[in-house]
Scaffold this active site. Sequence first.
Site, PDB file in Angstrom:
ATOM      1  N   ASN A 302      44.184  28.775  36.059  1.00  0.00           N
ATOM      2  CA  ASN A 302      42.774  28.860  35.684  1.00  0.00           C
ATOM      3  C   ASN A 302      42.407  27.633  34.840  1.00  0.00           C
ATOM      4  O   ASN A 302      42.049  27.737  33.661  1.00  0.00           O
ATOM      5  CB  ASN A 302      42.503  30.159  34.918  1.00  0.00           C
ATOM      6  CG  ASN A 302      41.041  30.558  34.938  1.00  0.00           C
ATOM      7  OD1 ASN A 302      40.193  29.785  35.365  1.00  0.00           O
ATOM      8  ND2 ASN A 302      40.748  31.755  34.468  1.00  0.00           N
ATOM      9  N   HIS A 333      39.723  38.485  26.456  1.00  0.00           N
ATOM     10  CA  HIS A 333      39.998  39.348  27.606  1.00  0.00           C
ATOM     11  C   HIS A 333      39.756  40.830  27.306  1.00  0.00           C
ATOM     12  O   HIS A 333      39.702  41.630  28.240  1.00  0.00           O
ATOM     13  CB  HIS A 333      41.448  39.169  28.077  1.00  0.00           C
ATOM     14  CG  HIS A 333      41.649  37.974  28.952  1.00  0.00           C
ATOM     15  ND1 HIS A 333      41.855  36.707  28.448  1.00  0.00           N
ATOM     16  CD2 HIS A 333      41.665  37.844  30.315  1.00  0.00           C
ATOM     17  CE1 HIS A 333      42.011  35.849  29.451  1.00  0.00           C
ATOM     18  NE2 HIS A 333      41.891  36.505  30.586  1.00  0.00           N
TER      19      HIS A 333
END
Length: 430
Positions: A302, A333
Site C-alpha cells: 500500500n 485502522h
Amino acid sequence: WLQLHPLSLYQGAAFPFALLFNYLCTMDSFSTQSRYVFLLAGGHLLALAALGSYAVLVFIPAFCTVVLIHSLRPQEVHRCTFFFQMTWQTLCHLGLHYTEYYLQEPPSMRYCITLSSLMLLTQRVTSLSLDIGEGKVEAASRGIRMRSSLSEHLREALPYFSYLLFFPGLLGGPLCSFKRFQARVEGSSSLGPRHSFWALSWRGLQILGLEYLKAALRQVVSAGAGLRDCQQLECIYVMWSTASLFKLTYYSHWVLDDSLLHAAGFGSEFGRGLGEEAYVPDTDIWTLETTHRISLFTRKWNQSTARWLRRVIFQRSRAWPLLQTFAFSAWWHGLHPGQVFGFFCWAMMVEADYLIHTFANMFIRSWPVRLLYRTVTWAHTQLIIAYIMLAVEFRSPSFLWLLCNSSNSVFPVVYLVLLFLLARRKHRCN
C-alpha cells in the site's frame, strides 16, 4: 465465477463517468469550474449509492474541514483538522466496536464501506492541511475572506470540496495530493484514446488473472482444515494460504482503484514532472512477493499509504518514530485487538529486520551462502507477514488467542529473539 465485493461493483459502476470526465477535459467548452463541479457531483452520487444514509458521516467532516481551512491561519490548519478528523473517525470506529463486540452482530456492509471511505478522507484532509501549513498550497488570507461575498466564498471553497469528495478517489485508490489534483483539473487531458485503451486493457487483464487465482485459492482454502482444526506443520500451510487469499484480494482492489483513477486522467501517466507529488501506485506485486526484507515489504505494501504515514507521523516524531508510526496506523485502522497486536508485532519485525540484515551483510561473503540466506529469509518474511495479516484481518480477541497459541508464533518469536540479541550486541559495540 467471480465473487466480487460490493466495493468493486461500485468502483466498476464509476468507470463510464471517469471516462466521460477524461473525454470532456479535451473540450475547451468544459471549463475549470465545470470540472470541479462534475467531480464533486459524481462524488456525492457515488457516496449516496454506495453508503446510503451513512454518506452523511463522510459529508460532515469534509464540510467541517473546508470551514476550518477558511477560518484558521495556515500554521493552525493541520493541527485542528487532524484532531477533528481523527476524533470523528474514531467515534465511527467505536460504533463498529459496539456492534461487533457488545451486540455480537455482523456490521452493515454499507457501514464498513463508509469507514473505508472515511479513512481515505483522513488521508486527503491531512495531506491538504500539511500542504497548506508548509506553503505548498496557498490559501486566501483571513482579511480577504472576511471581505468576500458568499458567491466568492463558494467559488474559493469549490476546489477543496471537490478534492475531498471527488468520485475516482472516494472509495479507493492511491492518495492524490491537492497540487496533483489541481494540476489535472486545470490542465488538459494528457491521455490519448489509444494509449488509455491499452493501459486500461492491461489493468483489466491483471484484475481478471488475480480474480481467477483468488477463486482457485478460495476453493483450496475452504476444502482444507481451518486454524482451529489444523495440527503442527499443517497450520503453517493454512496460515500461508489464507493470507495469500487476503493478499490477492488487496492486489485486485488496488489494480481496480488504479484503473479508475487512470480512466479519469489521474493515473501514473499524468504529471510525471511533479517531483514528490508524482503518482505512486499502491501495489508492486513483484517486489512484495519476492523480497526477503520485511522493511522493504512494509514500504511497498500500500505504497501511497506508507508514504503518507511517513510524512504525517514518522518524519514529525522526535522519539521512537517507527513505533509511533505503527501505533498511529493501528489507531487509523480502528484499534481492534488484532490490529493493535498485529501492528505492534509488525513494528518489532521491521526493527529486527534492519539489525538482522545489517549483521548478515557484514559476515556473509560467498554467493552460495548468500543465496541460501536470501532463500531462508524470503520464506521467513512471507510467513511473518502472513502471521501479521491474519491477526489484523480477523481482529477479534478469540481468533488472536488462537493464532498466538498455534505453532505459527515461532516465526515472529525467532525474529524477536534475534532482535534482543543483536540489540544487546549493538549496544555493547557502541
